[in-house]
Motif scaffolding. Structure first.
Motif: not given
Lengths: 665, 249
Positions: A39-51, A53-55
């Protein structure tokens, strides 16, 4: 009686769907850890680029190639981008690539692997051949070859790694499918006219899914690493995209300046791989149906085994002459399964004792306990004495057993090592236990093979077990027991796997061996006829206890326990009345984990009264005479037993008839 | 319903001849016992009839029509020896029986599965259970229900009780005999146990090394065995000391 059966089994074992079992296995430590990590991995994959991405893509020329700092947890790269953010953002692409490659491999593997089961024989053989050739091709070479063909870039890499997975997966699935396809239930489905495709979907796939999932999880881990490798070599993901492999590539050049920049993507690869492996493990656990925490009713079986009554009435306790002796033996397994509840028996020197019971009665485990062979995790309690030595208290005395105790197993196919010559296997016994030289031991082996009636023993000793027939193998195995001078032979269903004609020979051999060597015999069998032919004394076991002990001469006429009588009555003979139904015993024996109050046979017994259901009967001398003991509150009376025997079988029989004719109606 | 006829049946695996020149007729509605030691080819004969063993010589006729060489839905059904291997561990027993039913609507199927399970003495409520929840005898009943679901004209029972305890064996045999008499299918009963064959069968065929060595009405073969193999088989039944026979009362 029907009600008993239904209650017992339905309540104990509700049907378990795959989903239900999956939920169960996800509750185990491994399952829970796998689920949380996934679940953690999936959350990172989904939310990572959104949160982040800019940085991750923000170029900051003022902060190039920085080390670890408060602002940049893992430092920055050559364009001043935050490495921590980049590692997190790269999760999505890395996983997407790895999982798509695995998916390609899985689909291709399933198609190729199941094709032989669906196609005709000739086409199937062609597919098998192609897969065989592809498997022989080195994997890494295959990937590089495909990567070159598909061109540099992530699509090419996905195709290359995915296709490279196909041959091995296809081979695995082919092998698994072939073994399922050879099973009786698939044969039945074919006779029923079920189509090939349907057989694959309904019968083959569900039965091979666990190993395939486990392998796919491993393949996913492997493909993560393969991508990292390809990207690292510059063949995989191309700029401006990046996955962990590229980050690793970029970081590695600066590993001495900022180790974290190279280690972080590496650690990410390893962790993600671990998560896949854990997930695979959890799913595989679901498949290992019996291990996945089947809710075994908590063990509340009485630990104290009718101590007062049992102790007082067991002459075995004081029998100093006994060669082998079991006192209050109890064999239990984790989860509250108690296979042997309370067995006391003794075998005098030179005596032949039969141990009779149905499957699950605990007779084999009783014999194994005597030979110190109860398999792990079985727990043996009680006293096991052989020739005056306490085997449980003094484990080293177990060594004596090698020379003085011979064991004959049911299946002569598996009890001899197929890779060794028969003479060699026999000789090993004397070499180990008697310290004989190799040559002397081999001579003895030939002599023993002759003793068990194997023709041309010198030639036969040089052969391997597969060149022997089943009966000869069993003879050879008995011969192995005779290499030393055994004082006790334990034979566990020695003739069950054999032909009737061979059975007779083996029984005669056992009798002759006993006469020649003076060894005692403990014969375990479900077949009363076999026991009657060989033994002096019989013990009848039911649900982990001895319910009756009597001389063979009284077995067929003077048995006192209703179970023994029912068992005898159930054997069809050459004089069975053709116009009546065969006698049966209604109901079923209790499960090893079941809690029993009173007599275990009471629920199936036509003569049971209230006392039987509440109070456990202990072995007590029966009216019949010396050496006859029975554990029954209301033993059936007397010699001959004409009338009672008859009503007995009659009652049980009509019991079943009634239930079934109702069902028919 | 149907009769089964074997004419000069032979089965070879490569160079090994398992069965050779077997001529046997199982008449409509009767029970034929096929006996022999292990390796005598008795199971192979059964398999050849349903197309699971390669027929290399002769013909197999059901009601005068040739059986197909490959397994497929025919009037013949086979029940295997080992009920632990003949039921798919992942398929509920209801689904296993339903698979054998002719195509029909779902509601009818459910009712028919319940009827068949009832017929063999299994509570229809257990249809949702997996085979692992059942004892060996119960599994064998389910296997029998599955075979009956296909409405066979000929049933082949291959050592159906030899994997079972003696107390369970009687119940399965009683059931088989009653079903055979009620439903009237021809039964080829393969066994090594002559006492059981004697109880169940109208005629006996004895196999030895893949060849039929004796065939005749049960009572006659039992009383006057003509062939050495039959005599050996008869003499090998462990002699139970005389006990009171049920008819004594």
């Amino acid at each position: 009686m029907a009600a008993t059966t239904v209650r017992g089994v339905v309540s104990a074992e509700p049907p378990e769907s795959f989903a239900r079992r999956l939920r169960q296995s996800l509750r185990t430590p491994i399952g829970a850890a796998a689920l949380a990590a996934a679940l953690l991995l999936a959350a990172l994959a989904v939310a990572g680029p959104v949160v982040f991405g800019d940085q991750a893509s923000k170029i900051d020329t003022s902060a190039m190639n920085q080390g670890v700092s408060g602002a940049h947890l893992l430092g920055t790269d050559s364009l001043g981008r935050d490495i921590a953010a980049r590692v997190i953002v790269a999760t999505r692409l890395t996983l997407r690539l790895g999982l798509s490659a695995t998916a390609i491999g899985l689909v291709g593997g399933l198609l190729l692997g199941l094709a032989p089961s669906v196609l005709g024989r000739r086409a199937g053989r062609a597919v098998t051949g192609v897969v065989g050739v592809l498997v022989a091709f080195p994997g890494l070479l295959f990937v590089l070859f495909l990567a070159t063909i598909f061109g540099i870039g992530s699509t090419g890499a996905v195709l290359a790694i995915g296709l490279a997975l196909v041959p091995t997966l296809a081979r695995l699935i082919q092998n698994l499918a072939t073994s399922v396809a050879g099973s009786d239930y698939v044969a039945t489905a074919r006779i029923l006219g079920v189509g090939r495709f349907r057989i694959v979907v309904r019968h083959v796939l569900p039965n091979i899914v666990e190993p395939v999932v486990l392998f796919a999880a491993q393949a996913a881990t492997g493909s993560l690493i393969a991508f990292a490798g390809l990207s690292f070599l510059g063949l995989g993901v191309q700029s401006p995209d990046y996955d962990w492999g590229r980050l690793l590539n970029e970081g590695l050049s600066r590993i001495y300046v900022n180790p974290a920049s190279a280690l972080a993507p590496g650690v990410a690869v390893v962790l993600a791989g671990l998560v896949f492996a854990l997930l695979g493990e959890a799913v595989a656990q679901t498949g290992g149906r019996r291990t996945a925490a089947r809710a075994v009713p908590a063990a509340r079986t009485p630990v104290a085994m009718n101590a007062d009554g049992g102790l007082a009435q067991t002459p075995a306790d004081v029998d100093g002459d006994a060669l082998a002796q079991l006192t209050h033996l109890r064999v239990s397994f984790p989860g509250g399964r108690t296979a042997v509840r309370d067995v006391s028996l003794s075998v005098a020197a030179g005596e032949a004792v039969g141990l009779v019971g149905e499957s699950g009665s605990g007779k084999s485990l009783t014999a194994l306990a005597l030979a110190h062979l109860v398999p792990y995790p079985g727990h043996v309690q009680g006293v096991v004495r052989f020739d005056g030595h306490d085997l449980l208290a003094d484990p080293r005395s177990g060594r004596r057993l090698g020379a003085e105790l011979a064991m004959v197993f049911q299946d002569p196919m598996t009890s001899l090592n197929p890779a060794l010559r028969v003479g060699r296997q026999l000789a090993e016994v004397s070499e180990v236990h008697l310290g004989q030289s190799r040559k002397a031991a081999l001579a003895r082996a030939v002599d023993r093979l002759a003793a068990v009636g194997i023709p041309d023993p010198e030639r036969r000793a040089r052969q391997r077990p597969h060149e022997y027939s089943g009966g000869m193998r069993q003879r050879a195995f008995i011969g192995m027991g005779l290499m030393a001078e055994p004082r006790l032979i334990i034979a566990d269903e020695p003739t069950t796997a054999l032909d009737v004609t061979v059975q007779k020979q083996v029984l005669e051999l056992l009798g002759r061996v006993r006469a020649d060597s003076g060894a005692a015999l403990l014969l375990i069998s479900h077949d009363l006829g076999v026991v009657a032919e060989v033994c002096d004394r019989v013990l009848v076991m039911y649900a982990g206890r001895v319910v009756e002990e009597l001389p063979v001469s009284r077995l067929f006429q003077g048995a006192a326990h209703p179970y023994t009588r029912a068992l005898i009555g159930a054997i069809p003979t050459m004089t069975t009345d053709l116009d009546r139904e065969l006698a049966t015993i209604p109901g079923r024996p209790p499960e090893p984990g079941e809690e029993i109050s009173g007599c275990a046979f009471a629920t199936r017994c036509a003569f049971a009264r209230d006392r039987c259901r509440g109070e456990l009967p202990v072995l007590a001398p029966a009216a019949g005479g010396a050496g006859h003991r029975v554990a029954c509150w209301y033993p059936r009376a007397g010699d001959g037993g004409t009338v009672t025997d008859d009503t007995d079988t009659d009652d049980t029989d009509t019991g079943i008839t009634r239930a079934e004719s109702e069902a028919v109606a | 319903m149907s009769s089964l006829e074997l004419r000069g049946v032979g089965v070879r695996y490569g160079r090994f001849t398992a069965v050779e020149g077997v001529d046997l007729v199982v008449p409509d509605g009767s029970v034929t016992g096929l006996v022999g030691g292990s390796g005598s080819g008795k199971s192979t004969v059964g398999k050849a009839v349903v197309g699971l063993a390669p027929l290399t010589a002769g013909r197999i006729l059901v009601d005068g029509a040739d059986q197909p060489r490959r397994p497929g839905r025919t009037a013949v059904q086979l029940v295997f020896q080992n009920p632990y291997a003949s039921l798919d561990p992942r398929l509920s027993i209801g689904a296993a029986v339903a698979e054998a039913l002719p195509k029909a609507r779902r509601a009818e199927r459910a009712a028919e599965v319940a009827r068949l399970l009832g017929l063999v003495g299994i509570d229809p409520a257990r249809a949702v259970q997996l085979p692992e929840a059942l004892s060996g005898g119960q599994r064998q009943r389910v296997a029998l229900a599955r075979a009956l679901a296909a409405r066979p004209g000929v049933l082949i029972a291959d050592e159906v009780t030899s994997a079972l305890d003696v107390s369970v064996q009687g119940a399965v045999l009683n059931l088989l005999r009653r079903l055979q008499r009620d439903l009237g299918f021809a039964l080829l009963f393969i066994s090594h146990d002559l006492a059981v064959v004697r109880y169940l069968c109208d005629q006996i065929a004895v196999l030895e090394s893949g060849r039929l060595v004796e065939c005749g009405p049960t009572a006659e073969v039992m009383a006057r065995p003509a062939h050495e193999t039959t005599r050996t088989l008869l003499s090998c039944i462990p002699a139970l000391p005389a006990r009171t026979a049920p008819e004594a009362t």
